[in-house]
Scaffold this motif. Structure first.
Motif, mmCIF file in Angstrom:
data_model
loop_
_atom_site.group_PDB
_atom_site.id
_atom_site.type_symbol
_atom_site.label_atom_id
_atom_site.label_comp_id
_atom_site.label_asym_id
_atom_site.label_seq_id
_atom_site.Cartn_x
_atom_site.Cartn_y
_atom_site.Cartn_z
ATOM 1 N N UNK A 21 0.812 -1.218 0.000
ATOM 2 C CA UNK A 21 0.000 0.000 0.000
ATOM 3 C C UNK A 21 0.849 1.272 0.000
ATOM 4 N N UNK A 22 2.162 1.114 -0.149
ATOM 5 C CA UNK A 22 3.045 2.273 0.012
ATOM 6 C C UNK A 22 2.977 3.209 -1.185
ATOM 7 N N UNK A 23 3.015 2.600 -2.375
ATOM 8 C CA UNK A 23 2.756 3.388 -3.589
ATOM 9 C C UNK A 23 1.664 2.643 -4.349
ATOM 10 N N UNK A 24 0.602 3.353 -4.672
ATOM 11 C CA UNK A 24 -0.597 2.715 -5.222
ATOM 12 C C UNK A 24 -0.423 2.341 -6.688
ATOM 13 N N UNK A 25 -1.223 1.349 -7.094
ATOM 14 C CA UNK A 25 -1.155 0.788 -8.448
ATOM 15 C C UNK A 25 -1.305 1.859 -9.529
ATOM 16 N N UNK A 26 -2.262 2.763 -9.316
ATOM 17 C CA UNK A 26 -2.550 3.771 -10.344
ATOM 18 C C UNK A 26 -1.340 4.696 -10.539
ATOM 19 N N UNK A 27 -0.735 5.095 -9.437
ATOM 20 C CA UNK A 27 0.441 5.977 -9.532
ATOM 21 C C UNK A 27 1.592 5.282 -10.251
ATOM 22 N N UNK A 179 -1.345 11.432 -6.464
ATOM 23 C CA UNK A 179 -2.662 10.772 -6.493
ATOM 24 C C UNK A 179 -3.023 10.207 -5.134
ATOM 25 N N UNK A 180 -2.042 9.632 -4.445
ATOM 26 C CA UNK A 180 -2.323 9.011 -3.155
ATOM 27 C C UNK A 180 -2.088 9.967 -1.987
ATOM 28 N N UNK A 181 -1.050 10.756 -2.095
ATOM 29 C CA UNK A 181 -0.624 11.555 -0.930
ATOM 30 C C UNK A 181 -0.951 13.044 -1.027
ATOM 31 N N UNK A 189 7.563 9.873 1.506
ATOM 32 C CA UNK A 189 8.979 9.554 1.777
ATOM 33 C C UNK A 189 9.074 8.481 2.872
ATOM 34 N N UNK A 190 8.320 8.667 3.958
ATOM 35 C CA UNK A 190 8.330 7.674 5.047
ATOM 36 C C UNK A 190 7.982 6.287 4.514
ATOM 37 N N UNK A 191 6.984 6.225 3.652
ATOM 38 C CA UNK A 191 6.543 4.928 3.132
ATOM 39 C C UNK A 191 7.522 4.341 2.124
#
Ligand code: MN3
Length: 218
Positions: A21-27, A179-181, A189-191
């Protein structure tokens, strides 16, 4: 990726959903399929009418940008930088827990020595990534003085022209996380620290230390 013209879109070394879930599929999909693809296409377009420079590999094009015809210098710097940086960025992440940080690796020990531990290293890299005004990258590099160093570059400027050898980098262009953040760059960055491919970073570090590092992929 082809090492020279015509350059190709390097397939991701994992699925588009792998960094959830750290960087989403769409991004990840848009970042790779559209943003990176555009850099590849524009780099090829810039070189299309210049057969002499089509034999140069990406590093040579970036490191010797001032030897290119004036009219394609900016296009090659921006789009060639875009291709090089994104290939390194995508290869630098992994969903596999086996690729996590190890304080026993050569790079892990050097980070301990240079920064006083992994947590201090993280803090400094995060601080750099946050402080980059507008678009750019934060990097861990190996300098010509044979030291680890955390540096920033703006836009698609590269560290290669400073003689630095890249180990690890984070994309802080808004397209990498918006898109997510949205505006929460710090959370992105943390993720990102959860999905760093430390095996790849170790390989890059060892290649940087080797006297023939110019032959390495990155
Ligand atoms: Mn990007």
């Amino acid at each position: 990726m082809n090492s020279q013209y015509p350059f190709e879109l390097t397939p991701l070394p994992y699925g588009y959903e792998a960094l959830e879930p750290y960087i989403d599929t769409k991004t990840v999909t848009i970042h790779h399929n559209r943003h990176l693809k555009t850099y590849v296409d524009n780099l090829n377009a810039a070189l299309a009418s210049y057969p002499f420079y089509q034999t140069w590999n990406l590093k040579k094009l970036l490191m010797n940008n001032n030897r290119l015809p004036k009219e394609i210098q900016t296009a090659v710097k921006n789009n060639g930088g875009g291709v090089y940086h994104h290939d390194l960025y995508f290869a630098g992440m992994s969903s596999t827990t086996e690729n996590r940080f190890s304080s026993n690796s050569a790079l892990g020990m050097e980070i301990e020595k240079k920064f006083g531990g992994y947590e201090k290293f993280k803090l400094q890299l995060k601080k750099n990534a946050l402080s980059q005004f507008g678009s750019g990258w934060a990097w861990l590099v190996f300098t010509p003085q044979r030291q680890l160093k955390i540096v920033n570059t703006a836009n698609q400027d590269t560290v290669l022209t400073q003689g630095a050898c890249p180990i690890l980098l984070i994309d802080v262009w808004e397209h990498a996380y918006y898109l997510k953040y949205q505006n929460r760059r710090a959370d992105y960055i943390d993720n990102w620290f959860h999905i760093i491919n430390w095996q790849q970073a170790e390989q890059n570090y060892l290649a940087c230390k080797s006297p023939i590092h110019n032959r390495a992929k990155y």
